[in-house]
Each structure stands twice: as C-alpha cells, then as structure tokens.
Design a protein around this motif. Structure first.
Motif, PDB file in Angstrom:
ATOM      1  N   ALA A  90       0.832  -1.214   0.000  1.00 57.58           N
ATOM      2  CA  ALA A  90       0.000   0.000   0.000  1.00 57.58           C
ATOM      3  C   ALA A  90       0.865   1.262   0.000  1.00 57.58           C
ATOM      4  O   ALA A  90       0.576   2.229  -0.714  1.00 57.58           O
ATOM      5  CB  ALA A  90      -0.937   0.000   1.207  1.00 57.58           C
ATOM      6  N   GLU A  91       1.958   1.246   0.766  1.00 59.07           N
ATOM      7  CA  GLU A  91       2.869   2.395   0.776  1.00 59.07           C
ATOM      8  C   GLU A  91       3.548   2.546  -0.577  1.00 59.07           C
ATOM      9  O   GLU A  91       3.704   3.658  -1.088  1.00 59.07           O
ATOM     10  CB  GLU A  91       3.915   2.231   1.883  1.00 59.07           C
ATOM     11  CG  GLU A  91       3.342   2.365   3.276  1.00 59.07           C
ATOM     12  CD  GLU A  91       4.304   1.943   4.368  1.00 59.07           C
ATOM     13  OE1 GLU A  91       4.235   2.548   5.459  1.00 59.07           O
ATOM     14  OE2 GLU A  91       5.112   0.996   4.156  1.00 59.07           O
ATOM     15  N   GLU A  93       2.372   1.566  -3.464  1.00 58.20           N
ATOM     16  CA  GLU A  93       1.331   2.051  -4.387  1.00 58.20           C
ATOM     17  C   GLU A  93       1.164   3.562  -4.245  1.00 58.20           C
ATOM     18  O   GLU A  93       1.078   4.291  -5.244  1.00 58.20           O
ATOM     19  CB  GLU A  93       0.008   1.333  -4.097  1.00 58.20           C
ATOM     20  CG  GLU A  93      -1.121   1.703  -5.018  1.00 58.20           C
ATOM     21  CD  GLU A  93      -1.037   1.046  -6.377  1.00 58.20           C
ATOM     22  OE1 GLU A  93      -1.255   1.754  -7.392  1.00 58.20           O
ATOM     23  OE2 GLU A  93      -0.759  -0.156  -6.441  1.00 58.20           O
ATOM     24  N   ARG A  94       1.122   4.039  -3.021  1.00 58.79           N
ATOM     25  CA  ARG A  94       0.928   5.470  -2.771  1.00 58.79           C
ATOM     26  C   ARG A  94       2.114   6.297  -3.290  1.00 58.79           C
ATOM     27  O   ARG A  94       1.934   7.357  -3.866  1.00 58.79           O
ATOM     28  CB  ARG A  94       0.727   5.705  -1.273  1.00 58.79           C
ATOM     29  CG  ARG A  94       0.325   7.109  -0.923  1.00 58.79           C
ATOM     30  CD  ARG A  94      -0.071   7.283   0.535  1.00 58.79           C
ATOM     31  NE  ARG A  94       1.082   7.162   1.437  1.00 58.79           N
ATOM     32  CZ  ARG A  94       1.235   6.186   2.339  1.00 58.79           C
ATOM     33  NH1 ARG A  94       0.331   5.252   2.499  1.00 58.79           N
ATOM     34  NH2 ARG A  94       2.298   6.162   3.110  1.00 58.79           N
ATOM     35  N   ILE A  95       3.330   5.787  -3.126  1.00 55.36           N
ATOM     36  CA  ILE A  95       4.516   6.560  -3.504  1.00 55.36           C
ATOM     37  C   ILE A  95       4.905   6.373  -4.966  1.00 55.36           C
ATOM     38  O   ILE A  95       5.219   7.332  -5.660  1.00 55.36           O
ATOM     39  CB  ILE A  95       5.691   6.208  -2.571  1.00 55.36           C
ATOM     40  CG1 ILE A  95       5.373   6.736  -1.182  1.00 55.36           C
ATOM     41  CG2 ILE A  95       7.007   6.771  -3.078  1.00 55.36           C
ATOM     42  CD1 ILE A  95       6.287   6.250  -0.107  1.00 55.36           C
ATOM     43  N   GLY A  97       3.020   4.392  -7.323  1.00 55.98           N
ATOM     44  CA  GLY A  97       1.919   4.099  -8.239  1.00 55.98           C
ATOM     45  C   GLY A  97       1.833   2.632  -8.621  1.00 55.98           C
ATOM     46  O   GLY A  97       1.123   2.270  -9.557  1.00 55.98           O
TER      47      GLY A  97
END
Length: 145
Positions: A90-91, A93-95, A97
């Motif tokens: 998830a981290e 993905e957030r940073i 993509g």
C-alpha cells in the motif's frame, strides 16, 4: 550533531536479512560511518568493539550500522529501534503508483520515501523487482544523536 539521513541501494542477496548482513559488513569494512571520537581516533577492528564504546551507544553511527535486524509489524515504538521494516504494498502504491517497486523507482531514493520514516534508529527497506524477481533492495532511514 543531530540525526543523519542515509540510504543504500544494493543488489538483492537471496533474502532481505542476508542483504542487510552483507551491507552492514561492507559499510563497516569501508569505515563509512560516524564515530563521535572523530577522524583522528582509529576506527575499531570489530563491530563489537565499535558498540562497546559508550559514545557510540549514545550517538549511534549515522549509518545502516544502527540497524541490526529485519523487523516485522509496526515500525513505531521503542521495540522498533535497531530494525528495518519493509515498505508495504500500500505504501509502494501510494509513492510509486505500483505495489511492487522497480529499480527505476528505487533510483528515486531517500527523498521519495522519507515520509515513511517514523523515528531515529528505525530503518525501512523496499525491494525492487526486475522481470518479476527481486533485484535490488533500498535501505533507508535516519539515525544518530
């Protein structure tokens, strides 16, 4: 002196624990760390000798040598000290993509990932994948007095 940020991008060595162990050995052998007694004082011959110095215990080395093992779970709190924690999907993905970082993502380094750091003496790491296989590991954190 204050805390120092650090990051190391290294080849994956079969597991994150083995990669960390090799990186720590390389950094120690190169003498690429801070000692509070200054450059005029000889570097210790072993990590045991390094960590027996009360000044080092107090000030840390401002390097990956302040991280001794791979942790699991939450990278906050006193029990997280001296450990590195994997960046979650998830981290990632957030940073970046994507849930799995690539070597190009890892090349962005410390600045992109700094918001994930929780406290001094706690590292984080992210594995970079090439052709679907682990290829590199980026260890990052900040430590020191």
């Amino acid at each position: 002196m204050g805390a120092s940020g650090w990051d190391y991008l290294v080849p994956f060595a079969g597991s994150v624990a083995t990669t960390l162990e090799r990186l720590r050995a390389d950094v120690f052998a190169a003498g690429d760390y801070y000692t509070p007694r200054g450059e005029d004082h000889p570097k210790p011959a072993t990590e045991e000798e390094l960590w027996s110095d009360e000044w080092v215990q107090e000030s840390m080395t401002h390097s990956i040598l302040d991280v001794f093992e791979v942790g699991s779970g939450d990278p906050t709190g006193f029990e997280a000290l001296g450990k590195t924690f994997e960046v979650t999907e998830a981290e990632c993905e957030r940073i970046f993509g994507t849930p799995r970082a690539t070597p190009a993502d890892l090349a962005r380094g410390f600045d992109a990932l700094e918001p994930l750091l929780t406290m001094r003496g706690v590292g984080r790491h992210v594995v970079g994948y090439a052709d679907g296989r682990p290829d590199q590991v980026l260890f990052f954190g900040y430590s020191g007095d």
